[in-house]
Design a protein around this motif. Sequence first.
Motif, PDB file in Angstrom:
ATOM      1  N   THR A  36      12.640   4.250   7.828  1.00  0.00           N
ATOM      2  CA  THR A  36      12.289   5.659   7.667  1.00  0.00           C
ATOM      3  C   THR A  36      11.577   6.249   8.875  1.00  0.00           C
ATOM      4  O   THR A  36      11.480   7.451   9.004  1.00  0.00           O
ATOM      5  CB  THR A  36      11.377   5.858   6.445  1.00  0.00           C
ATOM      6  N   ASP A  37      11.053   5.428   9.739  1.00  0.00           N
ATOM      7  CA  ASP A  37      10.308   5.887  10.917  1.00  0.00           C
ATOM      8  C   ASP A  37       9.057   6.676  10.528  1.00  0.00           C
ATOM      9  O   ASP A  37       8.554   7.470  11.312  1.00  0.00           O
ATOM     10  CB  ASP A  37      11.205   6.735  11.816  1.00  0.00           C
ATOM     11  N   ILE A  38       8.578   6.507   9.309  1.00  0.00           N
ATOM     12  CA  ILE A  38       7.377   7.191   8.829  1.00  0.00           C
ATOM     13  C   ILE A  38       6.318   6.118   8.566  1.00  0.00           C
ATOM     14  O   ILE A  38       6.460   5.326   7.631  1.00  0.00           O
ATOM     15  CB  ILE A  38       7.652   7.995   7.540  1.00  0.00           C
ATOM     16  N   PRO A  39       5.261   6.072   9.375  1.00  0.00           N
ATOM     17  CA  PRO A  39       4.289   4.994   9.225  1.00  0.00           C
ATOM     18  C   PRO A  39       3.330   5.171   8.042  1.00  0.00           C
ATOM     19  O   PRO A  39       2.737   4.217   7.583  1.00  0.00           O
ATOM     20  CB  PRO A  39       3.513   5.028  10.534  1.00  0.00           C
ATOM     21  N   VAL A  40       3.179   6.402   7.515  1.00  0.00           N
ATOM     22  CA  VAL A  40       2.263   6.634   6.398  1.00  0.00           C
ATOM     23  C   VAL A  40       3.068   6.811   5.124  1.00  0.00           C
ATOM     24  O   VAL A  40       3.951   7.652   5.049  1.00  0.00           O
ATOM     25  CB  VAL A  40       1.391   7.890   6.647  1.00  0.00           C
ATOM     26  N   HIS A  41       2.721   6.011   4.132  1.00  0.00           N
ATOM     27  CA  HIS A  41       3.424   6.090   2.851  1.00  0.00           C
ATOM     28  C   HIS A  41       2.557   6.703   1.768  1.00  0.00           C
ATOM     29  O   HIS A  41       3.048   7.427   0.913  1.00  0.00           O
ATOM     30  CB  HIS A  41       3.894   4.702   2.405  1.00  0.00           C
ATOM     31  N   VAL A  42       1.260   6.414   1.793  1.00  0.00           N
ATOM     32  CA  VAL A  42       0.343   6.936   0.788  1.00  0.00           C
ATOM     33  C   VAL A  42      -1.001   7.255   1.422  1.00  0.00           C
ATOM     34  O   VAL A  42      -1.364   6.693   2.453  1.00  0.00           O
ATOM     35  CB  VAL A  42       0.136   5.939  -0.379  1.00  0.00           C
ATOM     36  N   VAL A  43      -1.737   8.151   0.770  1.00  0.00           N
ATOM     37  CA  VAL A  43      -3.067   8.538   1.215  1.00  0.00           C
ATOM     38  C   VAL A  43      -3.975   8.561  -0.005  1.00  0.00           C
ATOM     39  O   VAL A  43      -3.590   9.053  -1.064  1.00  0.00           O
ATOM     40  CB  VAL A  43      -3.047   9.946   1.869  1.00  0.00           C
ATOM     41  N   PHE A  44      -5.191   8.027   0.161  1.00  0.00           N
ATOM     42  CA  PHE A  44      -6.172   7.995  -0.931  1.00  0.00           C
ATOM     43  C   PHE A  44      -7.442   8.703  -0.480  1.00  0.00           C
ATOM     44  O   PHE A  44      -7.758   8.746   0.706  1.00  0.00           O
ATOM     45  CB  PHE A  44      -6.520   6.546  -1.296  1.00  0.00           C
ATOM     46  N   ASP A  45      -8.190   9.218  -1.458  1.00  0.00           N
ATOM     47  CA  ASP A  45      -9.504   9.775  -1.154  1.00  0.00           C
ATOM     48  C   ASP A  45     -10.616   8.853  -1.636  1.00  0.00           C
ATOM     49  O   ASP A  45     -11.782   9.201  -1.605  1.00  0.00           O
ATOM     50  CB  ASP A  45      -9.664  11.183  -1.739  1.00  0.00           C
ATOM     51  N   ASP A  46     -10.246   7.638  -2.044  1.00  0.00           N
ATOM     52  CA  ASP A  46     -11.202   6.643  -2.529  1.00  0.00           C
ATOM     53  C   ASP A  46     -10.954   5.316  -1.805  1.00  0.00           C
ATOM     54  O   ASP A  46      -9.819   4.805  -1.825  1.00  0.00           O
ATOM     55  CB  ASP A  46     -11.027   6.467  -4.041  1.00  0.00           C
ATOM     56  N   ALA A  47     -11.978   4.769  -1.182  1.00  0.00           N
ATOM     57  CA  ALA A  47     -11.827   3.535  -0.399  1.00  0.00           C
ATOM     58  C   ALA A  47     -11.420   2.365  -1.283  1.00  0.00           C
ATOM     59  O   ALA A  47     -10.577   1.543  -0.890  1.00  0.00           O
ATOM     60  CB  ALA A  47     -13.128   3.212   0.335  1.00  0.00           C
ATOM     61  N   PHE A  48     -11.986   2.269  -2.474  1.00  0.00           N
ATOM     62  CA  PHE A  48     -11.657   1.159  -3.366  1.00  0.00           C
ATOM     63  C   PHE A  48     -10.178   1.191  -3.770  1.00  0.00           C
ATOM     64  O   PHE A  48      -9.485   0.177  -3.745  1.00  0.00           O
ATOM     65  CB  PHE A  48     -12.547   1.196  -4.614  1.00  0.00           C
ATOM     66  N   ALA A  49      -9.679   2.378  -4.108  1.00  0.00           N
ATOM     67  CA  ALA A  49      -8.268   2.525  -4.496  1.00  0.00           C
ATOM     68  C   ALA A  49      -7.360   2.180  -3.317  1.00  0.00           C
ATOM     69  O   ALA A  49      -6.325   1.529  -3.492  1.00  0.00           O
ATOM     70  CB  ALA A  49      -7.997   3.932  -4.999  1.00  0.00           C
ATOM     71  N   ALA A  50      -7.739   2.617  -2.113  1.00  0.00           N
ATOM     72  CA  ALA A  50      -6.932   2.322  -0.921  1.00  0.00           C
ATOM     73  C   ALA A  50      -6.848   0.817  -0.683  1.00  0.00           C
ATOM     74  O   ALA A  50      -5.772   0.278  -0.405  1.00  0.00           O
ATOM     75  CB  ALA A  50      -7.522   3.021   0.293  1.00  0.00           C
ATOM     76  N   LYS A  51      -7.979   0.108  -0.818  1.00  0.00           N
ATOM     77  CA  LYS A  51      -7.987  -1.344  -0.612  1.00  0.00           C
ATOM     78  C   LYS A  51      -7.171  -2.056  -1.686  1.00  0.00           C
ATOM     79  O   LYS A  51      -6.450  -3.011  -1.401  1.00  0.00           O
ATOM     80  CB  LYS A  51      -9.415  -1.871  -0.586  1.00  0.00           C
ATOM     81  N   ALA A  52      -7.282  -1.583  -2.928  1.00  0.00           N
ATOM     82  CA  ALA A  52      -6.521  -2.197  -4.019  1.00  0.00           C
ATOM     83  C   ALA A  52      -5.024  -2.026  -3.786  1.00  0.00           C
ATOM     84  O   ALA A  52      -4.245  -2.981  -3.936  1.00  0.00           O
ATOM     85  CB  ALA A  52      -6.934  -1.582  -5.357  1.00  0.00           C
ATOM     86  N   TYR A  53      -4.607  -0.831  -3.415  1.00  0.00           N
ATOM     87  CA  TYR A  53      -3.186  -0.578  -3.128  1.00  0.00           C
ATOM     88  C   TYR A  53      -2.727  -1.433  -1.948  1.00  0.00           C
ATOM     89  O   TYR A  53      -1.667  -2.050  -1.985  1.00  0.00           O
ATOM     90  CB  TYR A  53      -2.973   0.902  -2.830  1.00  0.00           C
ATOM     91  N   PHE A  54      -3.529  -1.438  -0.911  1.00  0.00           N
ATOM     92  CA  PHE A  54      -3.212  -2.188   0.306  1.00  0.00           C
ATOM     93  C   PHE A  54      -3.011  -3.674  -0.015  1.00  0.00           C
ATOM     94  O   PHE A  54      -2.032  -4.287   0.411  1.00  0.00           O
ATOM     95  CB  PHE A  54      -4.353  -2.010   1.311  1.00  0.00           C
ATOM     96  N   ASN A  55      -3.904  -4.251  -0.795  1.00  0.00           N
ATOM     97  CA  ASN A  55      -3.804  -5.674  -1.144  1.00  0.00           C
ATOM     98  C   ASN A  55      -2.628  -5.962  -2.060  1.00  0.00           C
ATOM     99  O   ASN A  55      -2.040  -7.039  -2.001  1.00  0.00           O
ATOM    100  CB  ASN A  55      -5.107  -6.157  -1.778  1.00  0.00           C
ATOM    101  N   ARG A  56      -2.266  -5.017  -2.900  1.00  0.00           N
ATOM    102  CA  ARG A  56      -1.187  -5.241  -3.860  1.00  0.00           C
ATOM    103  C   ARG A  56       0.197  -4.979  -3.285  1.00  0.00           C
ATOM    104  O   ARG A  56       1.126  -5.719  -3.528  1.00  0.00           O
ATOM    105  CB  ARG A  56      -1.415  -4.337  -5.085  1.00  0.00           C
ATOM    106  N   PHE A  57       0.354  -3.934  -2.476  1.00  0.00           N
ATOM    107  CA  PHE A  57       1.687  -3.506  -2.058  1.00  0.00           C
ATOM    108  C   PHE A  57       1.996  -3.665  -0.577  1.00  0.00           C
ATOM    109  O   PHE A  57       3.070  -3.272  -0.138  1.00  0.00           O
ATOM    110  CB  PHE A  57       1.916  -2.042  -2.454  1.00  0.00           C
ATOM    111  N   ARG A  58       1.109  -4.212   0.193  1.00  0.00           N
ATOM    112  CA  ARG A  58       1.361  -4.373   1.633  1.00  0.00           C
ATOM    113  C   ARG A  58       2.557  -5.295   1.832  1.00  0.00           C
ATOM    114  O   ARG A  58       2.643  -6.371   1.259  1.00  0.00           O
ATOM    115  CB  ARG A  58       0.129  -4.953   2.322  1.00  0.00           C
ATOM    116  N   THR A  59       3.488  -4.877   2.695  1.00  0.00           N
ATOM    117  CA  THR A  59       4.675  -5.696   2.951  1.00  0.00           C
ATOM    118  C   THR A  59       4.739  -6.194   4.392  1.00  0.00           C
ATOM    119  O   THR A  59       5.481  -7.112   4.687  1.00  0.00           O
ATOM    120  CB  THR A  59       5.960  -4.894   2.643  1.00  0.00           C
ATOM    121  N   PHE A  60       3.980  -5.576   5.307  1.00  0.00           N
ATOM    122  CA  PHE A  60       3.988  -5.995   6.698  1.00  0.00           C
ATOM    123  C   PHE A  60       2.627  -6.571   7.082  1.00  0.00           C
ATOM    124  O   PHE A  60       1.597  -6.074   6.641  1.00  0.00           O
ATOM    125  CB  PHE A  60       4.313  -4.811   7.627  1.00  0.00           C
ATOM    126  N   SER A  61       2.639  -7.591   7.928  1.00  0.00           N
ATOM    127  CA  SER A  61       1.381  -8.219   8.321  1.00  0.00           C
ATOM    128  C   SER A  61       0.534  -7.314   9.208  1.00  0.00           C
ATOM    129  O   SER A  61      -0.676  -7.465   9.264  1.00  0.00           O
ATOM    130  CB  SER A  61       1.648  -9.542   9.030  1.00  0.00           C
TER     131      SER A  61
END
Length: 148
Positions: A22-47
């Motif tokens: 897709t050539d789009i580096p941003v997929h989601v944006v959060f306004d809460d650090a805890f939610a961002a970390k939870a999403y990152f840990n659960r759905f990250r696909t690239f190292s």
Amino acid sequence: MELNDDENNESLYFILEPNAETDIPVHVVFDDAFAAKAYFNRFRTFSDAQILECRLNPGFYTDITRDCYFIQLETNSDVYVISLANDLHRSELAIKEHYFFEGDRICIYLMAPCEEDAIKAARKIRDKAIANNEFVTPPTLGKVLGIA
């Protein structure tokens, strides 16, 4: 002129993942650090994915008649290097006329209407700092070893 008071210290957290399809580096944006970390840990696909924290509506100083300059002056001569600084952090330093010493040079951030005025102002700051004995020559290796 100060734009936007620092009352709003909200941050946004961008999940950055390289994606060749897709050539789009941003997929989601959060306004809460805890939610961002939870999403990152659960759905990250690239190292090399990362969370980028950005301030929402940061306060900053603006003046259309002056630019932010970074100047490096030799302490014992008029040799200089000058460049425009164009980011928020260095602009904040320029407003305060922040300076520091690096070897036998003084490095100064300041606001000025033109390059010529920036050099004049930087020389005044340098001369004042030297007159106040702020510039300390680093000891030579011989002095450290007690030889010289």
